[in-house]
Design a protein around this motif. Structure first.
Motif, PDB file in Angstrom:
ATOM      1  N   GLU A  34       3.087  10.944   0.554  1.00  0.00           N
ATOM      2  CA  GLU A  34       2.495  12.037   0.174  1.00  0.00           C
ATOM      3  C   GLU A  34       1.771  12.818   1.618  1.00  0.00           C
ATOM      4  OE1 GLU A  34      -0.235  12.342  -3.337  1.00  0.00           O
ATOM      5  OE2 GLU A  34       0.374  10.269  -3.929  1.00  0.00           O
ATOM      6  N   GLY A  79       1.666   3.247  -3.163  1.00  0.00           N
ATOM      7  CA  GLY A  79       0.595   3.291  -4.389  1.00  0.00           C
ATOM      8  C   GLY A  79      -0.169   2.628  -4.957  1.00  0.00           C
ATOM      9  N   SER A  84       0.972  -1.125  -0.236  1.00  0.00           N
ATOM     10  CA  SER A  84      -0.078   0.297  -0.431  1.00  0.00           C
ATOM     11  C   SER A  84       0.912   0.983   0.048  1.00  0.00           C
ATOM     12  CB  SER A  84      -1.125   0.035   1.344  1.00  0.00           C
ATOM     13  OG  SER A  84      -0.679   0.090   2.155  1.00  0.00           O
ATOM     14  N   LYS A 102      -4.095   7.311   0.514  1.00  0.00           N
ATOM     15  CA  LYS A 102      -2.527   7.120  -0.051  1.00  0.00           C
ATOM     16  C   LYS A 102      -1.395   7.517   0.656  1.00  0.00           C
ATOM     17  CE  LYS A 102      -3.915  10.117  -3.815  1.00  0.00           C
ATOM     18  NZ  LYS A 102      -3.924  12.050  -4.651  1.00  0.00           N
TER      19      LYS A 102
END
Length: 127
Positions: A54, A16, A13, A50
């Protein structure tokens, strides 16, 4: 009873979203599960997050604030997605999580945390 259902992040995960046939099939199965939650009147909210690359964190120290840029090191301590559910009790929440498709390509974990309600925060009579 409201619960926050947390899908724990994995190395996958944190890379991305990659639209492969496997991940698209996983998304389709998760969509069906979410539909079942909605039909049962349990789902209040939910989404995927996300990767931490990020993300930002704000660290507090007294009056001081500092911003920490992702990615964050301890992947197993991160959250990759969440649901907010209204259930009758923890047993019902566990039963629903057991029906959930695996949210990751490999091993994964989902954590269920009860949410404080107003009555939990009020002084108890006679106490």
């Amino acid at each position: 009873m409201r619960v926050m259902v947390l899908v724990k992040a994995t190395e996958d995960s944190e890379q991305g979203f990659n639209p492969t046939p496997e991940t698209m099939a996983m998304m389709e199965a998760m969509g069906k599960f979410n539909e079942d939650l909605e039909k049962a009147g349990i789902l209040l909210a939910g989404d995927g997050l996300k990767p931490s690359s990020e993300a930002k964190r704000v660290a507090f120290d007294g009056a001081g604030r500092s911003v920490i840029d992702g990615p964050f090191a301890e992947t197993r301590e991160l959250v990759a997605g969440f649901w907010l559910w209204q259930v009758k009790d923890m047993d019902e929440a566990v039963a629903w999580v057991k029906r959930c498709p695996n949210p990751m390509p490999g091993p994964s974990e989902i954590e269920i945390r009860p949410i404080y309600e107003l009555e939990d925060l009020l002084p108890q009579a006679g106490g």
